[in-house]
Design a protein around this motif. Sequence first.
Motif, PDB file in Angstrom:
ATOM      1  N   MET A   1       0.826  -1.087   0.111  1.00 48.57           N
ATOM      2  CA  MET A   1       0.071   0.066   0.124  1.00 48.57           C
ATOM      3  C   MET A   1       1.047   1.315  -0.037  1.00 48.57           C
ATOM      4  SD  MET A   1      -2.941   1.187   2.917  1.00 48.57           S
ATOM      5  CE  MET A   1      -3.729  -0.361   2.691  1.00 48.57           C
ATOM      6  N   ASN A   2       0.674   2.156  -0.948  1.00 53.32           N
ATOM      7  CA  ASN A   2       1.421   3.417  -0.936  1.00 53.32           C
ATOM      8  C   ASN A   2       1.025   4.383   0.356  1.00 53.32           C
ATOM      9  OD1 ASN A   2      -0.825   4.880  -1.958  1.00 53.32           O
ATOM     10  ND2 ASN A   2      -0.258   4.438  -3.867  1.00 53.32           N
ATOM     11  N   PHE A   3       1.648   5.444   0.537  1.00 57.78           N
ATOM     12  CA  PHE A   3       1.599   6.250   1.552  1.00 57.78           C
ATOM     13  C   PHE A   3       0.236   7.125   1.518  1.00 57.78           C
ATOM     14  CE2 PHE A   3       1.778   9.647   4.642  1.00 57.78           C
ATOM     15  CZ  PHE A   3       2.325   8.945   5.819  1.00 57.78           C
ATOM     16  N   ARG A   4       0.043   7.435   0.336  1.00 52.03           N
ATOM     17  CA  ARG A   4      -1.359   8.108  -0.054  1.00 52.03           C
ATOM     18  C   ARG A   4      -2.814   7.326   0.415  1.00 52.03           C
ATOM     19  NH1 ARG A   4      -3.512  11.473  -5.100  1.00 52.03           N
ATOM     20  NH2 ARG A   4      -5.792  11.418  -4.802  1.00 52.03           N
ATOM     21  N   SER A   5      -2.477   6.092   0.082  1.00 51.18           N
ATOM     22  CA  SER A   5      -3.638   5.203   0.591  1.00 51.18           C
ATOM     23  C   SER A   5      -3.731   4.885   2.087  1.00 51.18           C
ATOM     24  CB  SER A   5      -3.436   3.772  -0.167  1.00 51.18           C
ATOM     25  OG  SER A   5      -3.470   3.952  -1.600  1.00 51.18           O
ATOM     26  N   ILE A   6      -2.640   5.029   2.620  1.00 51.15           N
ATOM     27  CA  ILE A   6      -2.697   4.896   3.993  1.00 51.15           C
ATOM     28  C   ILE A   6      -3.235   6.066   4.931  1.00 51.15           C
ATOM     29  CG2 ILE A   6      -0.790   4.976   6.160  1.00 51.15           C
ATOM     30  CD1 ILE A   6       0.786   3.335   4.130  1.00 51.15           C
ATOM     31  N   ALA A   7      -2.788   7.306   4.188  1.00 50.66           N
ATOM     32  CA  ALA A   7      -3.286   8.446   4.699  1.00 50.66           C
ATOM     33  C   ALA A   7      -4.876   8.569   4.537  1.00 50.66           C
ATOM     34  CB  ALA A   7      -2.676   9.706   4.061  1.00 50.66           C
ATOM     35  N   GLU A   8      -5.415   7.981   3.585  1.00 50.94           N
ATOM     36  CA  GLU A   8      -6.734   8.104   3.013  1.00 50.94           C
ATOM     37  C   GLU A   8      -7.478   7.037   4.196  1.00 50.94           C
ATOM     38  OE1 GLU A   8      -6.572   7.272  -0.711  1.00 50.94           O
ATOM     39  OE2 GLU A   8      -6.613   9.294  -1.396  1.00 50.94           O
ATOM     40  N   LYS A   9      -6.767   6.063   4.771  1.00 53.28           N
ATOM     41  CA  LYS A   9      -7.573   5.233   5.464  1.00 53.28           C
ATOM     42  C   LYS A   9      -7.352   5.378   6.813  1.00 53.28           C
ATOM     43  CE  LYS A   9      -7.197   1.100   2.271  1.00 53.28           C
ATOM     44  NZ  LYS A   9      -8.762   1.017   2.303  1.00 53.28           N
ATOM     45  N   ARG A  10      -6.299   6.097   7.235  1.00 53.17           N
ATOM     46  CA  ARG A  10      -5.941   6.309   8.856  1.00 53.17           C
ATOM     47  C   ARG A  10      -6.972   7.475   9.431  1.00 53.17           C
ATOM     48  NH1 ARG A  10      -4.946   8.921  13.045  1.00 53.17           N
ATOM     49  NH2 ARG A  10      -5.755  10.978  12.193  1.00 53.17           N
ATOM     50  N   GLU A 183     -14.600   4.316   6.138  1.00 53.60           N
ATOM     51  CA  GLU A 183     -15.417   3.390   5.293  1.00 53.60           C
ATOM     52  C   GLU A 183     -16.876   3.740   5.689  1.00 53.60           C
ATOM     53  OE1 GLU A 183     -12.938   2.483   7.229  1.00 53.60           O
ATOM     54  OE2 GLU A 183     -11.334   1.360   6.050  1.00 53.60           O
ATOM     55  N   LEU A 184     -17.293   4.162   6.909  1.00 50.79           N
ATOM     56  CA  LEU A 184     -18.607   4.268   7.263  1.00 50.79           C
ATOM     57  C   LEU A 184     -18.892   5.750   6.880  1.00 50.79           C
ATOM     58  CD1 LEU A 184     -18.934   2.178  10.570  1.00 50.79           C
ATOM     59  CD2 LEU A 184     -19.691   1.620   8.358  1.00 50.79           C
ATOM     60  N   VAL A 185     -18.125   6.919   7.157  1.00 48.03           N
ATOM     61  CA  VAL A 185     -18.639   8.285   7.452  1.00 48.03           C
ATOM     62  C   VAL A 185     -17.635   9.088   6.311  1.00 48.03           C
ATOM     63  CG1 VAL A 185     -19.488   8.079   9.874  1.00 48.03           C
ATOM     64  CG2 VAL A 185     -17.045   8.809   9.326  1.00 48.03           C
ATOM     65  N   GLY A 186     -16.839   8.432   5.742  1.00 52.43           N
ATOM     66  CA  GLY A 186     -15.627   9.339   4.933  1.00 52.43           C
ATOM     67  C   GLY A 186     -14.885  10.113   5.716  1.00 52.43           C
ATOM     68  N   LYS A 187     -13.822  10.985   5.084  1.00 47.21           N
ATOM     69  CA  LYS A 187     -13.231  11.708   5.624  1.00 47.21           C
ATOM     70  C   LYS A 187     -13.439  13.189   5.585  1.00 47.21           C
ATOM     71  CE  LYS A 187      -8.966  10.826   6.886  1.00 47.21           C
ATOM     72  NZ  LYS A 187      -7.655  10.310   7.063  1.00 47.21           N
ATOM     73  N   SER A 188     -13.592  14.302   6.619  1.00 49.87           N
ATOM     74  CA  SER A 188     -13.853  15.205   6.528  1.00 49.87           C
ATOM     75  C   SER A 188     -12.531  16.262   6.490  1.00 49.87           C
ATOM     76  CB  SER A 188     -14.746  15.919   7.783  1.00 49.87           C
ATOM     77  OG  SER A 188     -15.136  17.177   7.723  1.00 49.87           O
ATOM     78  N   ARG A 189     -12.189  16.597   5.211  1.00 44.41           N
ATOM     79  CA  ARG A 189     -11.283  17.391   4.967  1.00 44.41           C
ATOM     80  C   ARG A 189     -11.407  18.788   4.296  1.00 44.41           C
ATOM     81  NH1 ARG A 189      -9.589  14.670   8.777  1.00 44.41           N
ATOM     82  NH2 ARG A 189      -7.799  13.619   9.005  1.00 44.41           N
TER      83      ARG A 189
END
Length: 200
Positions: A1-10, A183-189
């Motif tokens: 997994m690349n770091f962008r994907s990690i940041a999106e999942k954290r 996965e449930l609420v998305g990321k608020s940015r």
Amino acid sequence: MNFRSIAEKRYTTKKFDASKKISKDKIEDLKHILKLSPSSINSQPWLFTFVSHSETKNALADASFFNAPKIKNASHLVVFSVQDNLEQFERHVEDNLAEGSVNYYKQFVKEQPAEKTINWLSQQVYITLGFFLAACAAMEIDSTPMEGIEPEKYKDILKIKDHKVLFSVAIGYRDTEDGNQPELVGKSRLSTEKVIQSID
């Protein structure tokens, strides 16, 4: 997994699964990673305290306001503290830092009021927070950074000397019913356009 994907999942975990514990090997890796954290002039003005002992962790939870349940159910609590004994820190600078760093400290840091120096040192500890949260995410460990704690009570419970407690991070594995999962609420940015400038 690349770091962008990690940041999106954290994400900041709101509910931990108390039955799941982080392995000793992974904890040792996290300790090593924290030791490698960057800091201005390589100052390293910090103390990191890893707590898994149940009674101690529960006592710290009780000094953490609404964060108590997260801490009690997390596998470990990591407490981040900054050196606030400036005489002791100056000895550390003289004994451990390169000549250029020592000169920078004497010329630009030492001459300012003590409160400003401690604030500058505290900023170095906050750099480690981002480093640590990214490491946890890369290792698929869930985390919750917290300033909502009582630092003086933490200091007394942990018998910390010559350091000021700044914040703590609960780490472990999420409860599958944690309602804050991306996965449930998305990321608020905010949008990229609002927070990133490009000068080409």
